[in-house]
Design an enzyme around this catalytic site. Structure first.
Site, mmCIF file in Angstrom:
data_model
loop_
_atom_site.group_PDB
_atom_site.id
_atom_site.type_symbol
_atom_site.label_atom_id
_atom_site.label_comp_id
_atom_site.label_asym_id
_atom_site.label_seq_id
_atom_site.Cartn_x
_atom_site.Cartn_y
_atom_site.Cartn_z
ATOM 1 N N ASP A 42 0.776 -1.254 0.000
ATOM 2 C CA ASP A 42 0.000 0.000 0.000
ATOM 3 C C ASP A 42 0.811 1.311 0.000
ATOM 4 O O ASP A 42 1.754 1.451 0.787
ATOM 5 C CB ASP A 42 -0.846 0.108 1.262
ATOM 6 C CG ASP A 42 -1.636 -1.126 1.589
ATOM 7 O OD1 ASP A 42 -1.588 -2.098 0.833
ATOM 8 O OD2 ASP A 42 -2.307 -1.113 2.634
ATOM 9 N N PHE A 107 1.757 -0.987 10.127
ATOM 10 C CA PHE A 107 0.813 -1.146 9.026
ATOM 11 C C PHE A 107 0.425 0.219 8.461
ATOM 12 O O PHE A 107 0.891 1.264 8.900
ATOM 13 C CB PHE A 107 -0.422 -1.912 9.516
ATOM 14 C CG PHE A 107 -0.250 -3.418 9.526
ATOM 15 C CD1 PHE A 107 1.009 -4.007 9.473
ATOM 16 C CD2 PHE A 107 -1.359 -4.257 9.589
ATOM 17 C CE1 PHE A 107 1.161 -5.401 9.476
ATOM 18 C CE2 PHE A 107 -1.227 -5.639 9.605
ATOM 19 C CZ PHE A 107 0.022 -6.220 9.550
HETATM 20 C C1 FRU Z 1 -4.017 -3.532 2.663
HETATM 21 C C2 FRU Z 1 -3.414 -3.997 3.986
HETATM 22 C C3 FRU Z 1 -3.787 -3.033 5.092
HETATM 23 C C4 FRU Z 1 -2.683 -3.259 6.090
HETATM 24 C C5 FRU Z 1 -1.501 -3.487 5.187
HETATM 25 C C6 FRU Z 1 -0.479 -4.432 5.742
HETATM 26 O O1 FRU Z 1 -3.350 -3.990 1.542
HETATM 27 O O2 FRU Z 1 -3.842 -5.316 4.268
HETATM 28 O O3 FRU Z 1 -5.076 -3.211 5.616
HETATM 29 O O4 FRU Z 1 -2.499 -2.159 6.923
HETATM 30 O O5 FRU Z 1 -1.991 -3.985 3.969
HETATM 31 O O6 FRU Z 1 0.678 -4.464 4.968
#
Ligand code: FRU
Length: 491
Positions: A42, A107
């Site tokens: 992300d 995250f």
């Molecule tokens: C979305 C996600 C988020 C999380 C992150 C972990 O792609 O699953 O919800 O924070 O990736 O890497």
């Protein structure tokens, strides 16, 4: 909890990056942001700070697969030429680090410039097995490069009553005179966007309520929510999960009541008709543009570039507009500064004999189909000379539908995808942004977008346009520009 301090964890990551030469990879893009080494997912903390665009991202520097999440960091003056900066966040604290548990880390989250001009990141600390596993935390910088984690963390230590243990991806937004954070969650099988507010001190938050939630058909968990004004309305973007599967990000258009924190929508669109677009995030810049960028990959797809030591790329940044009720996503105009010399292949009547060109592996291609007697156009990109390899777009003018078929696209997943367009259009504009391992197609001035990863041979660089069945195609424009960040910026 990690045995390393925050500074040690960052140093270790940056030393590893400096010492890990990525093998020249045939799939390394010419104009898409990729991690210096290792894994990217992300976009995070997309923000303009002191005139420059900053983009952070979910990052595991030590290998080309998901691992304990760090935040990578890149900076740009123009949204299209990015420079890597030192790693911004690494797991180090009780709330974002773990030992002997399969999942932990910093995250996804967002960035905001606070009232003292500091760049503040808000992120989810995740630790498998911790109670609760997901909390919200902040990290602060006065130079836009080095961050310290707040001693007040976790600033939101537990989900509210309306949420569940999945409680992540805070996106801060200044709306009116209040600062909000919208956070993804799940309860009773429904994805939710939960709203928190602060009076400006980003260490103290109060729960406002559920901004919006899934009807039950729109995902059991909402990841990466983003709530923002768009034209005279509001928009909420979410990346939904259905059970354990990630599905397609969508945008809702509606109204927002600041007092109740409720967002009510009257329209709903899938943001991208392709397979490889997830977890988009937006910023508003000093020109007032609302710009959206997404992870140009999707969970559970074949990780083809892992063999070369890296994985993950960012999409082209798109300007989002809502004009007379029509939502458009157009590539930011800065992308045009990456163009090499144009080749105008002119206007043509095309029958079953293909109109051909060589685009190279990285190019922008503009094709305008005018009123035609042939109802269907077949456009193949990244085609080998014997056509054993090609990515085929079938454009059905009567049905108003474009299908992208990846069954001959090379290594990688073969799933096909589609978008729709207004069949009443006299002329249909198609802008293909082709790169070493991707194609983003913008249809009808950004009314629809389709993003797909493909992994063809480097020498499969042909493009063909053919009429299917009887009649001819009226190709009003066909222009090819090589595209690369190695082009000098045009002033
Ligand atoms: C979305 C996600 C988020 C999380 C992150 C972990 O792609 O699953 O919800 O924070 O990736 O890497």
């Amino acid at each position: 909890m990690s045995t390393q301090t925050f500074d040690q964890a960052l140093q270790a990551a940056d030393d590893h990056i400096a010492n890990t030469a990525i093998a020249p990879s045939r799939w390394r893009p010419a104009y898409h942001l990729t991690p210096p080494t290792g894994w990217m997912n992300d976009p995070n903390g997309f923000v303009q700070y002191e005139g420059r665009y900053h983009l952070f991202y979910q990052f595991w520097p030590y290998g080309p697969e998901w691992g304990p999440m760090h935040w990578g960091h890149a900076v740009s003056d123009d949204l299209v030429r990015w420079e890597h900066l030192p790693t911004a966040l690494a797991p180090s604290e009780e709330y974002d680090s773990g030992d002997g548990v399969p999942g932990y880390g910093c995250f996804s989250g967002s960035a905001l410039v606070d009232r003292d001009g500091r760049l503040v990141l808000m992120y989810t600390g995740h630790v498998d097995g911790r109670q609760p596993p997901q909390t919200q935390n902040i990290a602060i910088s006065t130079d836009g490069v080095h961050f310290h984690k707040s001693a007040a963390n976790p600033v939101i230590p537990a989900p509210p009553v309306d949420g569940g243990p999945d409680f992540r991806d805070p996106t801060m937004a200044q709306i009116g005179d209040r600062t909000y954070a919208v956070i993804g969650s799940s309860a009773a099988g429904r994805g939710k966007a939960l709203l928190f507010a602060t009076d400006g001190d980003l260490e103290t938050w109060e729960y406002v309520g559920v901004a919006a939630e899934s009807t039950g058909q729109e995902g059991t968990m909402w990841e990466c929510p983003d709530l923002f004004p768009l034209a005279d309305r509001f928009a909420l973007v979410v990346s939904p999960m259905q059970g354990t599967l990630n599905t397609f990000p969508f945008i809702q258009i509606g109204d927002f009541q600041p007092d109740s924190g409720r967002f009510t929508s009257d329209r709903h669109y899938q943001l991208d008709g392709g397979i490889d677009f997830y977890a988009p995030q937006t910023l508003v810049d000093d020109t007032g543009r609302r710009i959206l960028i997404g992870w140009m990959q999707q969970w559970f797809q074949r990780n083809v570039t892992a063999a070369d030591g890296w994985s993950g790329a960012m999409s082209i940044p798109r300007e989002l507009t809502l004009d007379a009720g029509v939502l458009r996503q157009r590539p930011v105009t800065e992308i045009e500064s990456l163009r090499g010399p144009a080749r105008h292949l002119g206007a043509h009547e095309v029958g079953t004999q293909p109109l051909m060109s060589d685009t190279g592996a990285s190019a922008e291609v503009r094709i305008v189909l005018g009123p035609s007697t042939a109802p269907v156009a077949r456009i193949a990109v990244r085609a080998s000379s014997d056509e054993s390899e090609q990515t085929v777009y079938t454009v059905d003018r009567r049905a108003g539908r474009i299908v992208c078929d990846r069954s001959l696209s090379g290594a990688g997943d073969v799933t096909s995808s589609h978008v729709t367009f207004d069949p009443a259009r006299e002329s249909l504009e198609l802008r293909f942004f082709i790169d070493t391992c991707s194609v983003e197609l913008f249809v009808d001035d950004g009314a629809a977008v389709m993003t797909n990863r493909i992994y063809p041979n480097p020498d499969s660089t042909g493009l063909t346009i053919t009429a299917v069945g009887v009649g001819t195609l009226n190709v009003e424009d066909f222009t090819v520009w090589p595209l690369s960040t190695r082009q000098e910026p045009s002033q």
